[in-house]
Write a protein that holds these residues in place. Structure first.
Motif, PDB file in Angstrom:
ATOM      1  N   LEU A  72      -0.104   1.381 -16.331  1.00 34.96           N
ATOM      2  CA  LEU A  72       1.003   0.690 -16.990  1.00 34.96           C
ATOM      3  C   LEU A  72       1.503  -0.483 -16.150  1.00 34.96           C
ATOM      4  O   LEU A  72       1.828  -1.546 -16.682  1.00 34.96           O
ATOM      5  CB  LEU A  72       2.140   1.671 -17.264  1.00 34.96           C
ATOM      6  CG  LEU A  72       3.340   1.117 -18.012  1.00 34.96           C
ATOM      7  CD1 LEU A  72       2.947   0.702 -19.424  1.00 34.96           C
ATOM      8  CD2 LEU A  72       4.451   2.151 -18.063  1.00 34.96           C
ATOM      9  N   ALA A  73       1.528  -0.294 -14.832  1.00 33.02           N
ATOM     10  CA  ALA A  73       2.000  -1.336 -13.924  1.00 33.02           C
ATOM     11  C   ALA A  73       0.947  -2.404 -13.642  1.00 33.02           C
ATOM     12  O   ALA A  73       1.240  -3.430 -13.026  1.00 33.02           O
ATOM     13  CB  ALA A  73       2.451  -0.712 -12.607  1.00 33.02           C
ATOM     14  N   GLY A  74      -0.297  -2.172 -14.091  1.00 36.82           N
ATOM     15  CA  GLY A  74      -1.361  -3.135 -13.857  1.00 36.82           C
ATOM     16  C   GLY A  74      -2.026  -2.989 -12.503  1.00 36.82           C
ATOM     17  O   GLY A  74      -2.709  -3.896 -12.042  1.00 36.82           O
ATOM     18  N   TRP A  75      -1.847  -1.839 -11.859  1.00 33.00           N
ATOM     19  CA  TRP A  75      -2.436  -1.606 -10.551  1.00 33.00           C
ATOM     20  C   TRP A  75      -3.777  -0.928 -10.696  1.00 33.00           C
ATOM     21  O   TRP A  75      -4.041  -0.212 -11.651  1.00 33.00           O
ATOM     22  CB  TRP A  75      -1.531  -0.736  -9.698  1.00 33.00           C
ATOM     23  CG  TRP A  75      -0.225  -1.383  -9.354  1.00 33.00           C
ATOM     24  CD1 TRP A  75       0.116  -2.690  -9.499  1.00 33.00           C
ATOM     25  CD2 TRP A  75       0.927  -0.740  -8.836  1.00 33.00           C
ATOM     26  NE1 TRP A  75       1.391  -2.911  -9.094  1.00 33.00           N
ATOM     27  CE2 TRP A  75       1.922  -1.722  -8.678  1.00 33.00           C
ATOM     28  CE3 TRP A  75       1.212   0.562  -8.484  1.00 33.00           C
ATOM     29  CZ2 TRP A  75       3.174  -1.431  -8.183  1.00 33.00           C
ATOM     30  CZ3 TRP A  75       2.465   0.846  -7.984  1.00 33.00           C
ATOM     31  CH2 TRP A  75       3.431  -0.137  -7.830  1.00 33.00           C
ATOM     32  N   HIS A  76      -4.621  -1.129  -9.713  1.00 30.59           N
ATOM     33  CA  HIS A  76      -5.944  -0.502  -9.684  1.00 30.59           C
ATOM     34  C   HIS A  76      -5.811   0.955  -9.260  1.00 30.59           C
ATOM     35  O   HIS A  76      -4.922   1.318  -8.501  1.00 30.59           O
ATOM     36  CB  HIS A  76      -6.847  -1.243  -8.697  1.00 30.59           C
ATOM     37  CG  HIS A  76      -8.162  -0.578  -8.493  1.00 30.59           C
ATOM     38  ND1 HIS A  76      -9.177  -0.652  -9.415  1.00 30.59           N
ATOM     39  CD2 HIS A  76      -8.613   0.207  -7.485  1.00 30.59           C
ATOM     40  CE1 HIS A  76     -10.217   0.046  -8.971  1.00 30.59           C
ATOM     41  NE2 HIS A  76      -9.901   0.572  -7.802  1.00 30.59           N
ATOM     42  N   GLN A  77      -6.714   1.779  -9.763  1.00 32.55           N
ATOM     43  CA  GLN A  77      -6.814   3.156  -9.301  1.00 32.55           C
ATOM     44  C   GLN A  77      -8.283   3.511  -9.195  1.00 32.55           C
ATOM     45  O   GLN A  77      -9.146   2.776  -9.664  1.00 32.55           O
ATOM     46  CB  GLN A  77      -6.090   4.117 -10.238  1.00 32.55           C
ATOM     47  CG  GLN A  77      -6.702   4.220 -11.622  1.00 32.55           C
ATOM     48  CD  GLN A  77      -5.925   5.194 -12.490  1.00 32.55           C
ATOM     49  OE1 GLN A  77      -5.752   6.338 -12.106  1.00 32.55           O
ATOM     50  NE2 GLN A  77      -5.462   4.725 -13.617  1.00 32.55           N
ATOM     51  N   GLY A  78      -8.570   4.624  -8.619  1.00 31.29           N
ATOM     52  CA  GLY A  78      -9.945   5.053  -8.440  1.00 31.29           C
ATOM     53  C   GLY A  78     -10.612   5.452  -9.745  1.00 31.29           C
ATOM     54  O   GLY A  78      -9.959   5.756 -10.737  1.00 31.29           O
TER      55      GLY A  78
END
Length: 92
Positions: A49-55
């Protein structure tokens, strides 16, 4: 009425939105150390939702649970999950 609101009218808890059985099925053999499974999917959905990358693994789990879509966007179910997971305080 928005889909996320309809989901919230039917569910009072995250467990009603994503059952333990669904969570176990999507989880497979993933290992996030001592981190609770619901914490992983809460943070994974919030990161999306925040536009951050995740694994890849947490992204795949969230996708299989219907919380995010294949285009890396939070679904109505994901928005409802975040709301239910965060509405009573707790860590965000």
């Amino acid at each position: 009425m928005r889909a996320s609101i309809r989901l919230l009218l039917k569910a009072d808890t995250v467990e009603q939105l994503v059952s333990d059985e669904d969570l176990e099925s999507a989880w497979g053999n993933a290992n996030f150390g001592g981190m609770a499974k619901r914490e992983v999917i809460r943070l994974g959905t919030l990161k999306c939702l925040a536009g951050w990358h995740q694994g890849y693994t947490s992204k795949t789990i969230c996708t299989e649970l219907g919380l995010i879509d294949s285009q890396y966007r939070v679904t109505a179910k994901g928005r409802a999950y975040i709301w239910l997971a965060c509405k009573r305080g707790g860590d965000v």
